[in-house]
Scaffold this motif. Structure first.
Motif, PDB file in Angstrom:
ATOM      1  N   THR A  45     -22.551  27.317  -4.139  1.00  0.00           N
ATOM      2  CA  THR A  45     -23.090  25.972  -3.988  1.00  0.00           C
ATOM      3  C   THR A  45     -24.093  25.564  -5.056  1.00  0.00           C
ATOM      4  N   ASP A  46     -24.171  26.268  -6.159  1.00  0.00           N
ATOM      5  CA  ASP A  46     -25.034  25.886  -7.273  1.00  0.00           C
ATOM      6  C   ASP A  46     -24.536  24.531  -7.782  1.00  0.00           C
ATOM      7  N   PRO A  47     -25.427  23.536  -7.978  1.00  0.00           N
ATOM      8  CA  PRO A  47     -24.963  22.211  -8.427  1.00  0.00           C
ATOM      9  C   PRO A  47     -24.381  22.219  -9.844  1.00  0.00           C
ATOM     10  N   ARG A  48     -24.679  23.248 -10.607  1.00  0.00           N
ATOM     11  CA  ARG A  48     -24.116  23.373 -11.953  1.00  0.00           C
ATOM     12  C   ARG A  48     -22.735  24.011 -11.859  1.00  0.00           C
ATOM     13  N   GLY A  49     -21.878  23.612 -12.758  1.00  0.00           N
ATOM     14  CA  GLY A  49     -20.549  24.210 -12.796  1.00  0.00           C
ATOM     15  C   GLY A  49     -20.499  25.385 -13.751  1.00  0.00           C
ATOM     16  N   LEU A  50     -19.385  26.108 -13.696  1.00  0.00           N
ATOM     17  CA  LEU A  50     -19.165  27.192 -14.650  1.00  0.00           C
ATOM     18  C   LEU A  50     -18.790  26.603 -15.998  1.00  0.00           C
ATOM     19  N   VAL A  51     -19.249  27.213 -17.073  1.00  0.00           N
ATOM     20  CA  VAL A  51     -18.848  26.790 -18.401  1.00  0.00           C
ATOM     21  C   VAL A  51     -17.348  27.080 -18.537  1.00  0.00           C
ATOM     22  N   THR A  52     -16.652  26.297 -19.329  1.00  0.00           N
ATOM     23  CA  THR A  52     -15.211  26.444 -19.442  1.00  0.00           C
ATOM     24  C   THR A  52     -14.800  27.809 -19.983  1.00  0.00           C
ATOM     25  N   GLU A  53     -15.416  28.252 -21.075  1.00  0.00           N
ATOM     26  CA  GLU A  53     -15.006  29.500 -21.708  1.00  0.00           C
ATOM     27  C   GLU A  53     -16.215  30.260 -22.232  1.00  0.00           C
ATOM     28  N   ILE A  54     -16.191  31.582 -22.077  1.00  0.00           N
ATOM     29  CA  ILE A  54     -17.219  32.446 -22.657  1.00  0.00           C
ATOM     30  C   ILE A  54     -16.716  32.858 -24.039  1.00  0.00           C
ATOM     31  N   VAL A  55     -17.434  32.456 -25.083  1.00  0.00           N
ATOM     32  CA  VAL A  55     -17.026  32.730 -26.457  1.00  0.00           C
ATOM     33  C   VAL A  55     -17.478  34.119 -26.902  1.00  0.00           C
ATOM     34  N   SER A  56     -18.705  34.505 -26.547  1.00  0.00           N
ATOM     35  CA  SER A  56     -19.210  35.821 -26.938  1.00  0.00           C
ATOM     36  C   SER A  56     -20.234  36.304 -25.926  1.00  0.00           C
ATOM     37  N   LEU A  57     -20.429  37.621 -25.922  1.00  0.00           N
ATOM     38  CA  LEU A  57     -21.398  38.265 -25.047  1.00  0.00           C
ATOM     39  C   LEU A  57     -22.004  39.428 -25.804  1.00  0.00           C
ATOM     40  N   SER A  58     -23.325  39.530 -25.762  1.00  0.00           N
ATOM     41  CA  SER A  58     -23.976  40.663 -26.422  1.00  0.00           C
ATOM     42  C   SER A  58     -25.137  41.155 -25.569  1.00  0.00           C
ATOM     43  N   VAL A  59     -25.395  42.454 -25.695  1.00  0.00           N
ATOM     44  CA  VAL A  59     -26.535  43.082 -25.042  1.00  0.00           C
ATOM     45  C   VAL A  59     -27.321  43.769 -26.146  1.00  0.00           C
ATOM     46  N   VAL A  60     -28.564  43.333 -26.333  1.00  0.00           N
ATOM     47  CA  VAL A  60     -29.414  43.879 -27.390  1.00  0.00           C
ATOM     48  C   VAL A  60     -30.530  44.683 -26.729  1.00  0.00           C
ATOM     49  N   PRO A  61     -30.530  46.006 -26.934  1.00  0.00           N
ATOM     50  CA  PRO A  61     -31.586  46.835 -26.351  1.00  0.00           C
ATOM     51  C   PRO A  61     -32.943  46.516 -26.974  1.00  0.00           C
ATOM     52  N   ASN A  62     -33.984  46.603 -26.167  1.00  0.00           N
ATOM     53  CA  ASN A  62     -35.353  46.492 -26.655  1.00  0.00           C
ATOM     54  C   ASN A  62     -36.171  47.585 -25.980  1.00  0.00           C
ATOM     55  N   VAL A  95     -22.690  41.567 -12.598  1.00  0.00           N
ATOM     56  CA  VAL A  95     -21.850  40.408 -12.876  1.00  0.00           C
ATOM     57  C   VAL A  95     -22.705  39.142 -12.847  1.00  0.00           C
ATOM     58  N   PHE A  96     -22.533  38.314 -13.884  1.00  0.00           N
ATOM     59  CA  PHE A  96     -23.231  37.032 -13.994  1.00  0.00           C
ATOM     60  C   PHE A  96     -22.212  35.907 -14.100  1.00  0.00           C
ATOM     61  N   GLU A  97     -22.608  34.732 -13.637  1.00  0.00           N
ATOM     62  CA  GLU A  97     -21.840  33.510 -13.883  1.00  0.00           C
ATOM     63  C   GLU A  97     -22.611  32.686 -14.900  1.00  0.00           C
ATOM     64  N   PHE A  98     -21.909  32.066 -15.823  1.00  0.00           N
ATOM     65  CA  PHE A  98     -22.514  31.201 -16.838  1.00  0.00           C
ATOM     66  C   PHE A  98     -22.498  29.791 -16.275  1.00  0.00           C
ATOM     67  N   ARG A  99     -23.641  29.310 -15.798  1.00  0.00           N
ATOM     68  CA  ARG A  99     -23.765  28.004 -15.147  1.00  0.00           C
ATOM     69  C   ARG A  99     -24.397  26.993 -16.095  1.00  0.00           C
ATOM     70  N   VAL A 100     -23.925  25.732 -16.024  1.00  0.00           N
ATOM     71  CA  VAL A 100     -24.417  24.680 -16.911  1.00  0.00           C
ATOM     72  C   VAL A 100     -24.200  23.314 -16.255  1.00  0.00           C
ATOM     73  N   PHE A 101     -25.148  22.388 -16.476  1.00  0.00           N
ATOM     74  CA  PHE A 101     -25.003  21.019 -15.975  1.00  0.00           C
ATOM     75  C   PHE A 101     -24.111  20.209 -16.912  1.00  0.00           C
ATOM     76  N   GLN A 102     -23.310  19.304 -16.340  1.00  0.00           N
ATOM     77  CA  GLN A 102     -22.480  18.394 -17.132  1.00  0.00           C
ATOM     78  C   GLN A 102     -23.356  17.328 -17.778  1.00  0.00           C
ATOM     79  N   PRO A 103     -22.862  16.697 -18.854  1.00  0.00           N
ATOM     80  CA  PRO A 103     -23.637  15.621 -19.489  1.00  0.00           C
ATOM     81  C   PRO A 103     -23.839  14.453 -18.525  1.00  0.00           C
ATOM     82  N   LEU A 104     -24.962  13.763 -18.676  1.00  0.00           N
ATOM     83  CA  LEU A 104     -25.235  12.603 -17.835  1.00  0.00           C
ATOM     84  C   LEU A 104     -24.314  11.438 -18.187  1.00  0.00           C
ATOM     85  N   ASP A 105     -23.958  11.340 -19.465  1.00  0.00           N
ATOM     86  CA  ASP A 105     -23.042  10.299 -19.924  1.00  0.00           C
ATOM     87  C   ASP A 105     -21.620  10.867 -19.932  1.00  0.00           C
ATOM     88  N   PRO A 106     -20.709  10.332 -19.120  1.00  0.00           N
ATOM     89  CA  PRO A 106     -19.344  10.877 -19.068  1.00  0.00           C
ATOM     90  C   PRO A 106     -18.528  10.607 -20.334  1.00  0.00           C
TER      91      PRO A 106
END
Length: 149
Positions: A45-62, A95-106
């Motif tokens: 029920t998160d108001p943000r939708g899933l992004v269409t495609e995941i282009v890259s993923l990285s994990v950088v140790p610190n 596991v994570f979901e990539f959530r993002v709000f849609q643009p205000l202007d359609p």
């Protein structure tokens, strides 16, 4: 002469250890992609939708843990407030979901891929990563996973 032999031995031993799984910089390798299709009833029920495609993923140790960053590609420009939302953590997989709000202007432009890319990240400490062997980020059409080597 013995000192040089000892130094050479230590250097060779140290350099061979760099490519092992014991080196913290090698914990997470390159990402791999799996194509999927997420339906609306699977989404929380998160108001943000899933992004269409995941282009890259990285994990950088610190020193305190790691920073996870993912690049998402929405269908057009103007998407905002991107976050990686944790949805599960079991069996050594986070596991994570990539959530993002849609643009205000359609009527926003499509334009180039680079102009549409959205970056999201999260910092995890060593305790968050304890026992984790793989990290997955889910989008609408694909998921990407990185695993400890």
């Amino acid at each position: 002469m013995t000192f040089r032999l000892l130094i050479t031995f230590v250097l060779v031993l140290g350099l061979t250890g760099c490519a092992t799984r014991w080196n913290p910089m090698n914990w997470f390798g390159g990402d791999r992609e799996e194509r999927i299709e997420v339906t609306a009833d699977e989404v929380e029920t998160d108001p943000r939708g899933l992004v269409t495609e995941i282009v890259s993923l990285s994990v950088v140790p610190n020193p305190g843990g790691a920073v996870i960053s993912a690049m998402g590609l929405p269908p057009r420009q103007g998407y905002w407030e991107a976050d990686l939302v944790e949805v599960s953590r079991d069996g050594g997989e986070m596991v994570f979901e990539f959530r993002v709000f849609q643009p205000l202007d359609p009527n926003t432009r499509v334009s180039t891929q680079r102009s549409r890319e959205v970056l999201a990240g999260i910092a995890l400490n060593r305790f968050d990563l304890a026992g984790i062997r793989s990290i997955t980020v889910i989008g609408q059409q694909n998921r990407r996973t990185v695993s400890r080597q």
